[in-house]
Write an enzyme that holds these catalytic residues in place. Structure first.
Site, PDB file in Angstrom:
ATOM      1  N   SER A  33      36.396  45.706  43.630  1.00 30.66           N
ATOM      2  CA  SER A  33      36.954  46.733  42.757  1.00 30.66           C
ATOM      3  C   SER A  33      36.136  46.708  41.482  1.00 30.66           C
ATOM      4  O   SER A  33      35.501  45.696  41.162  1.00 30.66           O
ATOM      5  CB  SER A  33      38.417  46.421  42.442  1.00 30.66           C
ATOM      6  OG  SER A  33      38.891  47.184  41.346  1.00 30.66           O
TER       7      SER A  33
ATOM      8  N   TYR B   4      45.101  40.301  40.042  1.00 29.40           N
ATOM      9  CA  TYR B   4      44.359  41.191  40.942  1.00 29.40           C
ATOM     10  C   TYR B   4      42.862  41.154  40.612  1.00 29.40           C
ATOM     11  O   TYR B   4      42.027  41.032  41.516  1.00 29.40           O
ATOM     12  CB  TYR B   4      44.890  42.619  40.829  1.00 29.40           C
ATOM     13  CG  TYR B   4      44.082  43.619  41.624  1.00 29.40           C
ATOM     14  CD1 TYR B   4      44.199  43.683  43.008  1.00 29.40           C
ATOM     15  CD2 TYR B   4      43.181  44.489  40.996  1.00 29.40           C
ATOM     16  CE1 TYR B   4      43.448  44.586  43.749  1.00 29.40           C
ATOM     17  CE2 TYR B   4      42.436  45.392  41.725  1.00 29.40           C
ATOM     18  CZ  TYR B   4      42.573  45.438  43.100  1.00 29.40           C
ATOM     19  OH  TYR B   4      41.817  46.333  43.829  1.00 29.40           O
TER      20      TYR B   4
END
Length: 280
Positions: free
Chosen positions: A138, A152
Site C-alpha cells: 500500500s 495497518y
C-alpha cells in the site's frame, strides 16, 4: 480469446477488490487463473464459470492448507507463472487503543499469510527457473503519515521490507519480485467487510476518529483509482522484460511517495554534519 503464451496466475483474496478485477481481466485476455478466497461460493459468484479458472478455498494462516492449494494449482494447470499476494484487510485505530490480539491478527493475514504462500510456491518457481511474485502492499507501506492506521501501515511496511530482500534472494533463479503500493482505488476496501475498527476506542483520540470517519464515509465510494486500470498495470508489468521492484499505482500514490522521499532527504540534510560523522 486464445492466448498462445498463456501464463498461469495464482491470486489470493480474489473474490473482491483489486484481486477480482485482475482475475476477470486475465480470463478475458486468455490467461489461466487460480484464485483463492475464504468462500468458494463468493468466488464463483464473483468470477463466474470459465474453463481457465480454478477457484480454491484457502486459509492463509494455515501453512499446510496453503501448500495443498498450491499443489492443486500446479497439478491442475501444470505450473504457476505469476503469484499475486493480494489478500489482506485494513485496520484503523490508534496504537494505544488496538489490542495485541487485533494487531497480531492483522499481521497474520497481511504479512504471514503472504509469507506462507511465498514459502510454498518457491520450490516450484525455483525448479522452473522462472516466475514473478507480486506482493500487494500500500502507499501506507511507504509512508506512515496516516493517524489511526499505524498497525495497518506497519504490516505494509513489512511487505515492502521482505519483498526487497526476496527480490535479492531469488534473482539468481530467474524469479522477479514486485512490491505494489496502490493509492486509493474504488473497491470495497473501506467497507466494514474489509476495514476493521478498534473494539475499545479511546475517545480522546479525536483526530483518529475524524480520519476513521473520513475513510468510512467520505473517501469510501469516491476513491480516484479505477481497479480495471490497475489490473492492466499488473499485466503490463508482468510482461516486462525487466519489471520494477517497486510499482506505485495511482497519481495519489505517486504524490505521497514524492512527499515522503523529500521529507526523508530534508531530515537527512538537517543533521548530516553530525549524524554522518560517527566513524572511529
Amino acid at each position: 480469446m486464445k492466448n498462445s503464451n498463456q501464463k498461469v496466475w495464482f491470486i489470493t483474496g480474489a473474490s473482491k477488490g483489486l484481486g477480482l478485477s485482475l482475475a476477470k481481466r486475465l480470463l478475458d485476455e486468455g490467461e489461466k487463473v487460480v484464485a483463492t478466497s475464504r468462500s468458494l461460493e463468493d468466488l464463483k459468484n464473483a468470477v463466474g464459470e470459465h474453463e481457465n479458472f480454478l477457484p480454491l478455498i484457502l486459509n492463509l494462516t494455515d501453512e499446510k492448507n496453503v501448500g495443498e492449494g498450491i499443489d492443486e494449482a500446479v497439478n491442475h494447470f501444470g505450473k504457476i507463472d505469476v503469484v499475486v499476494n493480494n489478500a489482506g484487510y485494513g485496520l484503523t485505530g490508534a496504537l494505544e487503543e488496538l489490542s495485541d490480539e487485533e494487531a497480531r491478527k492483522n499481521f497474520d493475514i497481511n504479512v504471514f499469510g503472504s509469507l506462507n504462500v511465498i514459502r510454498k510456491v518457491l520450490p516450484y518457481l525455483r525448479k522452473q527457473k522462472s516466475g514473478h511474485i507480486f506482493n500487494i502492499a500500500s502507499i501506507g507501506g511507504f509512508t506512515g503519515a496516516f493517524p489511526g492506521f499505524g498497525i495497518y501501515c506497519a504490516t505494509k511496511f513489512a511487505v515492502h521490507g521482505f519483498s526487497e530482500s526476496l527480490g535479492a534472494e531469488v534473482k539468481d533463479f530467474g524469479i522477479n519480485v514486485t512490491v505494489v503500493s496502490p493509492g486509493y482505488f474504488r473497491t470495497n476496501f473501506l467497507e466494514s467487510s474489509s476495514l476493521n475498527v478498534p473494539k475499545n476506542p479511546i475517545q480522546e483520540y479525536e483526530t483518529v476518529r475524524q480520519v476513521q470517519a473520513a475513510h468510512e464515509n467520505d473517501i469510501n465510494g469516491n476513491q480516484p483509482g479505477d481497479p480495471e486500470k490497475a489490473a492492466l498495470a499488473f499485466i503490463k508489468t508482468a510482461n516486462m522484460q525487466n519489471p520494477p521492484m517497486h510499482l506505485f499505482l495511482g497519481e495519489d500514490a505517486y504524490n505521497l511517495a514524492d512527499l515522503k522521499i523529500k521529507s526523508v532527504q530534508d531530515d537527512m540534510e538537517a543533521v548530516r554534519d553530525f549524524a554522518s560523522a560517527t566513524s572511529f
